[in-house]
Design an enzyme around this catalytic site. Sequence first.
Site, PDB file in Angstrom:
ATOM      1  N   LYS A  90      -9.351  -0.056   7.471  1.00 35.92           N
ATOM      2  CA  LYS A  90     -10.544  -0.727   6.943  1.00 35.92           C
ATOM      3  C   LYS A  90     -11.721   0.234   6.686  1.00 35.92           C
ATOM      4  O   LYS A  90     -12.696  -0.149   6.026  1.00 35.92           O
ATOM      5  CB  LYS A  90     -11.011  -1.824   7.911  1.00 35.92           C
ATOM      6  CG  LYS A  90     -10.082  -3.008   7.974  1.00 35.92           C
ATOM      7  CD  LYS A  90     -10.147  -3.824   6.693  1.00 35.92           C
ATOM      8  CE  LYS A  90      -9.038  -4.819   6.565  1.00 35.92           C
ATOM      9  NZ  LYS A  90      -8.373  -4.821   5.270  1.00 35.92           N
ATOM     10  N   TYR A 122      -5.881  -8.369   6.029  1.00 34.56           N
ATOM     11  CA  TYR A 122      -5.326  -7.075   5.605  1.00 34.56           C
ATOM     12  C   TYR A 122      -5.696  -6.778   4.149  1.00 34.56           C
ATOM     13  O   TYR A 122      -6.083  -5.655   3.814  1.00 34.56           O
ATOM     14  CB  TYR A 122      -3.800  -7.060   5.790  1.00 34.56           C
ATOM     15  CG  TYR A 122      -3.212  -5.670   5.728  1.00 34.56           C
ATOM     16  CD1 TYR A 122      -3.040  -4.921   6.888  1.00 34.56           C
ATOM     17  CD2 TYR A 122      -2.838  -5.095   4.512  1.00 34.56           C
ATOM     18  CE1 TYR A 122      -2.523  -3.633   6.844  1.00 34.56           C
ATOM     19  CE2 TYR A 122      -2.320  -3.804   4.455  1.00 34.56           C
ATOM     20  CZ  TYR A 122      -2.161  -3.085   5.626  1.00 34.56           C
ATOM     21  OH  TYR A 122      -1.645  -1.813   5.563  1.00 34.56           O
ATOM     22  N   TYR A 142       4.373  -0.895  10.605  1.00 36.93           N
ATOM     23  CA  TYR A 142       3.544  -0.817  11.813  1.00 36.93           C
ATOM     24  C   TYR A 142       4.446  -1.173  12.988  1.00 36.93           C
ATOM     25  O   TYR A 142       4.989  -2.285  13.040  1.00 36.93           O
ATOM     26  CB  TYR A 142       2.392  -1.819  11.749  1.00 36.93           C
ATOM     27  CG  TYR A 142       1.319  -1.489  10.728  1.00 36.93           C
ATOM     28  CD1 TYR A 142       0.174  -0.779  11.098  1.00 36.93           C
ATOM     29  CD2 TYR A 142       1.421  -1.897   9.399  1.00 36.93           C
ATOM     30  CE1 TYR A 142      -0.826  -0.485  10.181  1.00 36.93           C
ATOM     31  CE2 TYR A 142       0.424  -1.604   8.464  1.00 36.93           C
ATOM     32  CZ  TYR A 142      -0.698  -0.897   8.862  1.00 36.93           C
ATOM     33  OH  TYR A 142      -1.680  -0.607   7.950  1.00 36.93           O
ATOM     34  N   HIS A 148       1.076  -2.377  -3.234  1.00 38.74           N
ATOM     35  CA  HIS A 148       1.917  -2.960  -2.186  1.00 38.74           C
ATOM     36  C   HIS A 148       1.580  -4.436  -1.992  1.00 38.74           C
ATOM     37  O   HIS A 148       0.425  -4.796  -1.797  1.00 38.74           O
ATOM     38  CB  HIS A 148       1.703  -2.227  -0.857  1.00 38.74           C
ATOM     39  CG  HIS A 148       2.404  -0.913  -0.797  1.00 38.74           C
ATOM     40  ND1 HIS A 148       2.664  -0.252   0.384  1.00 38.74           N
ATOM     41  CD2 HIS A 148       2.918  -0.121  -1.774  1.00 38.74           C
ATOM     42  CE1 HIS A 148       3.302   0.880   0.126  1.00 38.74           C
ATOM     43  NE2 HIS A 148       3.470   0.983  -1.171  1.00 38.74           N
TER      44      HIS A 148
HETATM   45  C1  PHB Z   1      -2.657   6.050   6.146  1.00 36.03           C
HETATM   46  O1  PHB Z   1      -1.849   6.071   5.211  1.00 36.03           O
HETATM   47  O2  PHB Z   1      -3.242   7.070   6.512  1.00 36.03           O
HETATM   48  C2  PHB Z   1      -2.897   4.764   6.844  1.00 36.03           C
HETATM   49  C3  PHB Z   1      -2.337   3.609   6.327  1.00 36.03           C
HETATM   50  C4  PHB Z   1      -2.536   2.414   6.973  1.00 36.03           C
HETATM   51  C5  PHB Z   1      -3.284   2.364   8.121  1.00 36.03           C
HETATM   52  C6  PHB Z   1      -3.874   3.507   8.623  1.00 36.03           C
HETATM   53  C7  PHB Z   1      -3.675   4.720   7.980  1.00 36.03           C
HETATM   54  O3  PHB Z   1      -3.449   1.178   8.746  1.00 36.03           O
END
Ligand code: PHB
Length: 390
Positions: A297, A385, A201, A72
């Site tokens: 993280k 990130y 998000y 990604h």
């Molecule tokens: C997940 O796919 O479980 C996941 C992905 C990103 C995040 C937290 C959990 O920030």
Amino acid sequence: MRTQVAIIGAGPSGLLLGQLLHKAGIDAVIIERQSPDYVLGRIRAGVLEQVSIDLLDEAGVGTRMHKEGLVHGGFELLFKGQRHRIDMNELTGGKNVMVYGQTEVTRDLMDARQAAGLPTIYEASQVSVQDFDGKHPVVRFEKNGVSHELQCDFIAGCDGFHGVCRASVPESAITNYEKIYPFGWLGVLADVPPVSHELIYANTERGFALCSMRSETRSRYYLQCPLSDKVEQWSDDAFWTELKNRLDPEAREKLITGPSIEKSIAPLRSFVAEPMRFGQLFLAGDAAHIVPPTGAKGLNLAASDVKYLASAFMEFYAEKSTAGIDSYSERCLRRVWKAERFSWWFTSLMHQFPQAGGFGQKVQEAELDYLIHSRAASQSLAENYVGLPL
Ligand code: PHB
Ligand code: APR
């Protein structure tokens, strides 16, 4: 029984450390309280930074990750009903993340360990770590009702937040820093195609939501929920309805729902124990620190601890140098606190806090608006990130 490094815990930290030590010709035995199936049954985050990808490659377990993992180059922030893309790749000069579940990372590490015939003692009980303040630490445990003693040079405490290693350190030698958040994440895993090809998000007045995935046919979704909620209260229908309520109209329209194959509620916590070394005992991963999952993280921090620890042991055995061992805690903690800061900040930005009210919501929206329009701000988000350098 004797080994060079006794590793407590066969989660990703312990298994990765075992693999790196094996590559370096250092003997290790892993002692795990649970069964392999139990360890593989835990569903956790699934975003790997480049640093973690490189380390898994170095450990020789990257083949399936490269085949099945999803690369990604960006993710989306949803607020005030609209999605905005953060182009991580462009903002960081070409860096990406890999979406590949922690369960799969654990499985690959377990398979590699088994293929190499390396010793792991599962379902060990009464595990205790002793004499780590001297030169001859010992691990004692029971297996099938029989007591065992493992002598070693070092103990690696990779036994997670509830493990025995951190708990065995005298209280006066350790400082704990902790923040508990007043909400949890309700997570659902389902065999349905993800609503979008990148993560979303979402900040909404109803609370945070996250659209993630494990593959092109398996989705992972989360909703912020009160800590008092019980998972039984949430039918699949209730979950999908609430998720739709927190998405933008286009995503709501596109969302494909289906039966959940896992559903659980996790509390959110920030935690750091300092230092991470006590004589011959070293803490790594969740045994030493926890981050709230926003930004994923946890596993990446565990991987960087393990990298520092493996190289410290290699320096010790190959060069008789204690430099890596002596600087282990400080090196880790510099990186740990930066990830703690980022995870706390991203959590604070995206969730509804009970006392924050309308003012809190407006300030979050203003910060999100600033984030997407200021190159400096979006670059800072992207840089954190994808993961800060080691
Ligand atoms: C997940 O796919 O479980 C996941 C992905 C990103 C995040 C937290 C959990 O920030
Ligand atoms: N004796 C032996 N093993 C133990 C003991 C004990 N007393 N206590 C706990 N363990 C085992 C647990 O059963 C578990 O398998 O230690 C392992 C710790 O694994 P994790 O909790 O997965 O921790 P870690 O390997 O550090 O992985 C960090 O997990 O929680 C996520 O976000 C976090 O992704 C990060 C990763």
